[in-house]
Design an enzyme around this catalytic site. Structure first.
Site, PDB file in Angstrom:
ATOM      1  N   GLY A  41     -17.382   0.734   4.479  1.00 28.65           N
ATOM      2  CA  GLY A  41     -16.105   1.036   3.811  1.00 28.65           C
ATOM      3  C   GLY A  41     -14.884   0.540   4.571  1.00 28.65           C
ATOM      4  N   THR A 141     -13.389  -9.405   8.566  1.00 29.28           N
ATOM      5  CA  THR A 141     -13.180  -8.467   9.672  1.00 29.28           C
ATOM      6  C   THR A 141     -11.851  -7.715   9.598  1.00 29.28           C
ATOM      7  N   GLY A 178       9.093   2.099  11.181  1.00 28.80           N
ATOM      8  CA  GLY A 178       8.686   1.218  10.079  1.00 28.80           C
ATOM      9  C   GLY A 178       8.717   1.949   8.743  1.00 28.80           C
ATOM     10  N   GLY A 179       9.649   1.549   7.896  1.00 22.43           N
ATOM     11  CA  GLY A 179       9.789   2.198   6.579  1.00 22.43           C
ATOM     12  C   GLY A 179       9.039   1.437   5.507  1.00 22.43           C
ATOM     13  N   GLY A 183       4.381   4.146   6.580  1.00 21.89           N
ATOM     14  CA  GLY A 183       5.426   5.054   7.057  1.00 21.89           C
ATOM     15  C   GLY A 183       5.840   6.049   5.988  1.00 21.89           C
ATOM     16  N   MET A 317      -2.069  -7.335   1.972  1.00 26.39           N
ATOM     17  CA  MET A 317      -3.141  -6.619   2.696  1.00 26.39           C
ATOM     18  C   MET A 317      -3.528  -5.396   1.886  1.00 26.39           C
ATOM     19  N   LEU A 318      -4.310  -5.641   0.848  1.00 31.41           N
ATOM     20  CA  LEU A 318      -4.684  -4.572  -0.069  1.00 31.41           C
ATOM     21  C   LEU A 318      -6.187  -4.596  -0.315  1.00 31.41           C
ATOM     22  N   HIS A 320      -7.971  -3.927  -3.010  1.00 30.46           N
ATOM     23  CA  HIS A 320      -8.445  -4.566  -4.251  1.00 30.46           C
ATOM     24  C   HIS A 320      -8.274  -6.084  -4.187  1.00 30.46           C
ATOM     25  N   HIS A 443       1.152   9.597 -28.042  1.00 35.16           N
ATOM     26  CA  HIS A 443       2.308  10.464 -27.869  1.00 35.16           C
ATOM     27  C   HIS A 443       1.859  11.908 -27.700  1.00 35.16           C
TER      28      HIS A 443
HETATM   29  P1  FAD Z   1     -11.238  -3.867   6.569  1.00 34.53           P
HETATM   30  O1  FAD Z   1     -11.237  -2.773   5.591  1.00 34.53           O
HETATM   31  O2  FAD Z   1     -10.288  -3.772   7.719  1.00 34.53           O
HETATM   32  O3  FAD Z   1     -12.729  -3.956   7.112  1.00 34.53           O
HETATM   33  C1  FAD Z   1     -13.086  -4.772   8.156  1.00 34.53           C
HETATM   34  C2  FAD Z   1     -14.312  -4.189   8.835  1.00 34.53           C
HETATM   35  O4  FAD Z   1     -14.816  -5.164   9.724  1.00 34.53           O
HETATM   36  C3  FAD Z   1     -14.051  -2.950   9.662  1.00 34.53           C
HETATM   37  O5  FAD Z   1     -14.914  -1.914   9.275  1.00 34.53           O
HETATM   38  C4  FAD Z   1     -14.372  -3.384  11.098  1.00 34.53           C
HETATM   39  O6  FAD Z   1     -15.030  -2.368  11.828  1.00 34.53           O
HETATM   40  C5  FAD Z   1     -15.322  -4.527  10.867  1.00 34.53           C
HETATM   41  N1  FAD Z   1     -15.348  -5.538  11.930  1.00 34.53           N
HETATM   42  C6  FAD Z   1     -14.314  -6.213  12.461  1.00 34.53           C
HETATM   43  N2  FAD Z   1     -14.747  -7.113  13.376  1.00 34.53           N
HETATM   44  C7  FAD Z   1     -16.093  -6.994  13.397  1.00 34.53           C
HETATM   45  C8  FAD Z   1     -17.116  -7.628  14.131  1.00 34.53           C
HETATM   46  N3  FAD Z   1     -16.860  -8.620  15.003  1.00 34.53           N
HETATM   47  N4  FAD Z   1     -18.387  -7.248  13.907  1.00 34.53           N
HETATM   48  C9  FAD Z   1     -18.689  -6.268  13.032  1.00 34.53           C
HETATM   49  N5  FAD Z   1     -17.745  -5.624  12.300  1.00 34.53           N
HETATM   50  C10 FAD Z   1     -16.472  -5.983  12.491  1.00 34.53           C
HETATM   51  N6  FAD Z   1      -4.877  -0.728   0.546  1.00 34.53           N
HETATM   52  C11 FAD Z   1      -4.861  -0.446  -0.779  1.00 34.53           C
HETATM   53  O7  FAD Z   1      -5.141  -1.321  -1.593  1.00 34.53           O
HETATM   54  N7  FAD Z   1      -4.555   0.804  -1.227  1.00 34.53           N
HETATM   55  C12 FAD Z   1      -4.236   1.810  -0.377  1.00 34.53           C
HETATM   56  O8  FAD Z   1      -3.964   2.933  -0.813  1.00 34.53           O
HETATM   57  C13 FAD Z   1      -4.243   1.550   1.010  1.00 34.53           C
HETATM   58  N8  FAD Z   1      -3.953   2.519   1.888  1.00 34.53           N
HETATM   59  C14 FAD Z   1      -4.016   2.246   3.226  1.00 34.53           C
HETATM   60  C15 FAD Z   1      -3.696   3.262   4.115  1.00 34.53           C
HETATM   61  C16 FAD Z   1      -3.738   3.037   5.471  1.00 34.53           C
HETATM   62  C17 FAD Z   1      -3.412   4.159   6.421  1.00 34.53           C
HETATM   63  C18 FAD Z   1      -4.129   1.762   5.956  1.00 34.53           C
HETATM   64  C19 FAD Z   1      -4.225   1.501   7.428  1.00 34.53           C
HETATM   65  C20 FAD Z   1      -4.429   0.735   5.081  1.00 34.53           C
HETATM   66  C21 FAD Z   1      -4.363   0.969   3.708  1.00 34.53           C
HETATM   67  N9  FAD Z   1      -4.639  -0.034   2.776  1.00 34.53           N
HETATM   68  C22 FAD Z   1      -4.589   0.242   1.440  1.00 34.53           C
HETATM   69  C23 FAD Z   1      -4.998  -1.402   3.195  1.00 34.53           C
HETATM   70  C24 FAD Z   1      -6.511  -1.590   3.140  1.00 34.53           C
HETATM   71  O9  FAD Z   1      -7.132  -0.643   3.972  1.00 34.53           O
HETATM   72  C25 FAD Z   1      -6.899  -3.004   3.564  1.00 34.53           C
HETATM   73  O10 FAD Z   1      -6.176  -3.947   2.824  1.00 34.53           O
HETATM   74  C26 FAD Z   1      -8.373  -3.230   3.359  1.00 34.53           C
HETATM   75  O11 FAD Z   1      -9.135  -2.295   4.079  1.00 34.53           O
HETATM   76  C27 FAD Z   1      -8.777  -4.651   3.765  1.00 34.53           C
HETATM   77  O12 FAD Z   1     -10.134  -4.822   3.557  1.00 34.53           O
HETATM   78  P2  FAD Z   1     -11.002  -5.846   4.416  1.00 34.53           P
HETATM   79  O13 FAD Z   1     -12.372  -5.764   3.869  1.00 34.53           O
HETATM   80  O14 FAD Z   1     -10.336  -7.157   4.472  1.00 34.53           O
HETATM   81  O15 FAD Z   1     -10.995  -5.284   5.923  1.00 34.53           O
HETATM   82  P1  NAI Z   2       4.502  -2.708   5.956  1.00 34.38           P
HETATM   83  O1  NAI Z   2       4.572  -4.158   6.114  1.00 34.38           O
HETATM   84  O2  NAI Z   2       4.329  -2.106   4.621  1.00 34.38           O
HETATM   85  O3  NAI Z   2       5.829  -2.033   6.553  1.00 34.38           O
HETATM   86  C1  NAI Z   2       6.241  -2.258   7.858  1.00 34.38           C
HETATM   87  C2  NAI Z   2       7.694  -1.880   7.956  1.00 34.38           C
HETATM   88  O4  NAI Z   2       8.069  -1.869   9.315  1.00 34.38           O
HETATM   89  C3  NAI Z   2       8.622  -2.867   7.247  1.00 34.38           C
HETATM   90  O5  NAI Z   2       9.552  -2.133   6.499  1.00 34.38           O
HETATM   91  C4  NAI Z   2       9.256  -3.633   8.387  1.00 34.38           C
HETATM   92  O6  NAI Z   2      10.550  -4.106   8.083  1.00 34.38           O
HETATM   93  C5  NAI Z   2       9.296  -2.564   9.451  1.00 34.38           C
HETATM   94  N1  NAI Z   2       9.338  -3.056  10.827  1.00 34.38           N
HETATM   95  C6  NAI Z   2       8.721  -4.145  11.337  1.00 34.38           C
HETATM   96  N2  NAI Z   2       8.973  -4.236  12.659  1.00 34.38           N
HETATM   97  C7  NAI Z   2       9.750  -3.174  12.977  1.00 34.38           C
HETATM   98  C8  NAI Z   2      10.319  -2.692  14.185  1.00 34.38           C
HETATM   99  N3  NAI Z   2      10.136  -3.333  15.325  1.00 34.38           N
HETATM  100  N4  NAI Z   2      11.056  -1.555  14.149  1.00 34.38           N
HETATM  101  C9  NAI Z   2      11.237  -0.886  12.968  1.00 34.38           C
HETATM  102  N5  NAI Z   2      10.724  -1.301  11.807  1.00 34.38           N
HETATM  103  C10 NAI Z   2       9.981  -2.411  11.816  1.00 34.38           C
HETATM  104  O7  NAI Z   2       3.354  -2.237   6.979  1.00 34.38           O
HETATM  105  P2  NAI Z   2       2.624  -0.849   7.161  1.00 34.38           P
HETATM  106  O8  NAI Z   2       3.371   0.240   6.503  1.00 34.38           O
HETATM  107  O9  NAI Z   2       2.317  -0.768   8.609  1.00 34.38           O
HETATM  108  O10 NAI Z   2       1.278  -1.093   6.372  1.00 34.38           O
HETATM  109  C11 NAI Z   2       0.402  -2.173   6.714  1.00 34.38           C
HETATM  110  C12 NAI Z   2      -0.286  -2.712   5.519  1.00 34.38           C
HETATM  111  O11 NAI Z   2      -1.216  -1.784   5.013  1.00 34.38           O
HETATM  112  C13 NAI Z   2       0.674  -3.041   4.403  1.00 34.38           C
HETATM  113  O12 NAI Z   2       0.818  -4.440   4.354  1.00 34.38           O
HETATM  114  C14 NAI Z   2       0.040  -2.555   3.158  1.00 34.38           C
HETATM  115  O13 NAI Z   2      -0.316  -3.632   2.351  1.00 34.38           O
HETATM  116  C15 NAI Z   2      -1.224  -1.820   3.608  1.00 34.38           C
HETATM  117  N6  NAI Z   2      -1.154  -0.463   3.078  1.00 34.38           N
HETATM  118  C16 NAI Z   2      -1.215  -0.309   1.727  1.00 34.38           C
HETATM  119  C17 NAI Z   2      -1.104   0.940   1.175  1.00 34.38           C
HETATM  120  C18 NAI Z   2      -1.136   1.061  -0.300  1.00 34.38           C
HETATM  121  O14 NAI Z   2      -1.507   0.114  -0.966  1.00 34.38           O
HETATM  122  N7  NAI Z   2      -0.784   2.221  -0.847  1.00 34.38           N
HETATM  123  C19 NAI Z   2      -0.940   2.138   1.982  1.00 34.38           C
HETATM  124  C20 NAI Z   2      -0.837   1.845   3.388  1.00 34.38           C
HETATM  125  C21 NAI Z   2      -0.968   0.579   3.885  1.00 34.38           C
END
Ligand code: FAD
Ligand code: NAI
Length: 464
Positions: A41, A141, A178-179, A183, A317-318, A320, A443
C-alpha cells in the site's frame, strides 16, 4: 521459468506499484512486487491518504459534536476526546486495507518480496542475498518528505506527516510549515482536537497553483475555523527544548527575524522522489536535476527494460495518478495502448469544506490567452446544502468560449471531492458544459450545484 525469474518485477508496493502488479498478473505476466515495508500500500495506505482521512473523519465528528449539532436542535454534553481510541481506529482501518491488498496479491498469484530492492544490472533485482531476474523492471519507489534546512526532524517535536499521524497527545500549540495539502489537512485535524495551529507559508497565498477564487474562499473559511496564517514568511532555523520548539522566521523577501514557539512543528513543504540505494547510478538510469526518474512519456527510462511510474517520475503526486500510470505502463508492456490523460486528473483537499479541482485554472487560461466562459454557483443557493446546514463554498466551471468544451472545474464545498467526479468524466468524454447542464440531477442534491454552474456557463442558471 526459473524460480527466481519473472516477466515483471515492480520495486515499490504503493498505489502505483501494487496496482501495476495486479494489472500485470491479469495480463498474464508472472509478476513480483518488492517493498521494504512489511505491508503493501506504500505511503498512501500506510502513512498517507488513508490514515489522514481516518483522522480527518474522526476529528470532524469530534468538532461536530462540540459545535455543529446545536443548530439542528441536538443537544449533547461537551464531547470527551479519547485520542488512543481515535488513533487505534485509524491503525485498524490501515491494517484491514493492507491485508486486503495482500489477499489480492494471493488471488492474482503475485509474489510479494519484502526487502529493499536494488537494480544490480538491467534485468536483475537484488533483495538481500537473493537476486531475481526480470524481463521488465518497473521503478515505483514513490517519494519522501522534503527536508527544510535548519529544521531537523525528530518525529516527536518536529515531525513530518508520518509523525503528525501519531502524536500521543494533542499539543497545546502547533506550527505547520507549508500551507499546502498536508499542512491544511493535518493542521485541521489537530486544530479540531484542540491545538492552537499556525500555518507558516513561504508564498503570499496558501494552496499555490489552485484557482485564485477558491484559495481566497479557503483562506477565509480556515481563518474562521480558527487556523492562524503567517504567509509570505520563511523559517530560517529551529531549536528544540523540553518546553517546546522555537522557530526563527522572517519575511520571505528578507527582513527582521522573529521567533515563534510551539509544542510541535509539522514540516510539510512538499515531497521529493525517493530513489535511495536503488542502484540507479550504477545501471545508468537518468534522473532530472530534482532527482525524478526521467521517462520518455511512455514510462520507459533511458535503460532498456527499466520503466518508472508514480511519484518518483514527478507530475501530480497523487495516488490515483500513480495507479493510472501503473496500469498504462504494464498495458504498454503487453502491447496494448496504455494511456494517461493528465489533463483530467482530479485533486482533492479533504478539509471541511473539501476543495476539489480538475483541469485548468482561470489564471492558467488567462495566461495562455484562451477565451473561456465561467459558470459559478454558490452552495448557499442549493437546497440540499441548506437542508443539511453545510452551505459554505461554490462550484466554478470553466468552458471554452467557442466550443463550450469543459476546460476545468474548481469546487469548494460539501462533498466537493465526490462532486468533481462527474466533471472529470465529462472532460474524459470531451463533454461541454451544455452536456452537464442537460443531464438530469436528482433533487435535492448538492450535485445540482454542478448542473447550475454548467447552466451558468451558458448564461441560463435557474436558481440564481
Ligand atoms: P508510494 O506510495 O510512496 O510507494 C512507494 C513504495 O516503495 C513504498 O512503500 C516504499 O517503502 C517502497 N520502496 C521505496 N524504495 C524501495 C526499494 N528500494 N525497495 C523496496 N521498496 C522500496 N494522494 C492522494 O491521491 N490522495 C490523498 O488523499 C493523499 N493523501 C496523502 C496524505 C499524506 C500525509 C501523504 C504523505 C501523501 C498523500 N497522498 C495522497 C499522496 C500519495 O500518498 C502518493 O501520491 C502516492 O502514495 C504515490 O504512490 P507511489 O506508488 O508512486 O509511491
Ligand atoms: P504541497 O506542495 O502541497 O505544499 C507545500 C507548501 O509548502 C506550499 O504551499 C509551498 O509554497 C510551501 N513551502 C515550500 N517551501 C517552504 C518553506 N521553506 N517555508 C514555508 N513554506 C514552504 O506539499 P505537501 O503539503 O507537503 O504535500 C506533498 C504532496 O503530497 C503534495 O504534492 C500532494 O500532492 C500530496 N498529498 C495529497 C493529498 C491529497 O490528495 N488530499 C493529501 C496530502 C498530500
Amino acid at each position: 521459468m526459473a524460480e527466481n525469474a519473472f516477466d515483471v518485477i515492480i520495486i515499490g508496493g504503493g498505489p502505483g506499484g501494487y496496482v501495476a502488479a495486479i494489472r500485470a498478473a491479469q495480463l498474464g505476466f508472472t509478476t513480483a512486487c518488492v517493498d521494504m515495508r512489511e505491508t503493501l500500500g506504500g505511503t498512501c495506505l500506510n502513512v498517507g491518504c488513508i490514515p489522514s482521512k481516518a483522522l480527518l473523519q474522526s476529528s470532524h465528528l469530534f468538532e461536530e459534536a462540540g459545535h455543529g449539532l446545536a443548530q439542528h436542535g441536538v443537544g449533547v454534553a461537551a464531547p470527551k476526546l479519547d485520542l488512543k481510541t481515535m488513533l487505534g481506529r485509524k491503525d485498524a482501518v490501515v491494517g484491514d486495507l493492507t491485508k486486503g491488498i495482500a489477499f489480492l496479491f494471493k488471488k492474482n498469484k503475485i509474489t510479494h518480496i519484502v526487502g529493499a530492492g536494488v537494480i544490480s544490472a538491467p534485468g536483475k533485482v537484488k533483495v538481500g542475498k537473493d537476486t531475481f531476474a526480470a524481463k521488465h523492471i518497473i521503478i515505483a519507489t514513490g517519494s519522501e518528505p522534503a527536508p527544510l534546512a535548519g529544521v531537523t526532524i525528530d518525529e516527536k517535536q518536529i515531525v513530518t506527516s508520518t509523525g503528525a499521524l501519531n502524536l500521543p497527545k494533542v499539543p497545546k500549540s502547533m506550527i505547520v510549515i507549508g500551507g499546502g495539502v498536508i499542512g491544511l489537512e493535518l493542521g485541521s485535524v489537530w486544530r479540531r482536537l484542540g491545538a492552537d495551529v499556525t500555518v507558516v507559508e513561504f508564498l503570499a497565498e496558501i494552496l499555490p497553483g489552485m484557482d485564485g477564487e477558491v484559495v481566497k474562499q479557503a483562506a477565509r473559511t480556515f481563518k474562521k475555523q480558527g487556523l492562524n496564517f503567517k504567509t509570505g514568511t520563511k523559517v530560517t532555523g529551529a531549536k528544540t527544548a523540553k518546553t517546546g520548539v522555537t522557530l526563527t522566521v522572517e519575511a520571505a523577501a528578507g527582513g527582521k527575524a522573529e521567533t515563534l514557539k510551539a509544542d510541535v512543528v509539522l514540516v510539510s513543504i512538499g515531497r521529493r522522489p525517493f530513489t535511495d540505494k536503488l542502484g540507479l547510478d550504477k545501471v545508468g538510469v537518468e534522473m532530472d536535476p530534482r532527482g525524478f526518474v526521467k521517462t520518455d512519456g511512455h514510462f520507459k527510462t533511458n535503460v532498456e527494460g527499466i520503466y518508472a511510474i508514480g511519484d518518483v517520475i514527478g507530475g501530480q503526486m497523487l495516488a490515483h495518478k500513480a495507479e493510472e500510470e501503473g496500469i498504462a505502463c504494464v498495458e504498454i508492456l503487453a502491447g496494448q495502448a496504455g494511456h494517461v490523460n493528465y489533463g483530467a486528473i482530479p485533486g482533492v483537499v479533504y478539509t471541511h469544506p473539501e476543495i476539489a479541482a480538475v483541469g485548468k485554472t482561470e489564471e492558467a487560461l488567462k495566461s495562455a490567452g484562451v477565451a473561456y466562459t465561467v459558470g459559478k454557483f454558490p452552495f448557499m443557493a442549493n437546497s440540499r446544502a441548506r437542508a443539511v446546514g453545510d452551505t459554505e463554498g461554490f462550484v466554478k466551471i470553466l468552458a471554452d468560449a467557442k466550443t463550450d468544451r469543459v476546460l476545468g472545474a474548481h469546487i469548494i464545498g460539501p462533498g466537493a471531492g465526490e462532486l468533481i467526479q462527474e466533471i472529470v468524466l465529462a472532460m474524459e468524454f470531451g463533454g461541454a458544459s451544455e452536456d452537464i447542464a442537460r443531464t438530469s440531477h436528482a433533487h435535492p442534491g448538492t450535485s445540482e450545484a454542478v448542473k447550475e454552474a454548467a447552466l451558468a456557463c451558458l448564461g441560463r442558471a435557474i436558481h440564481i
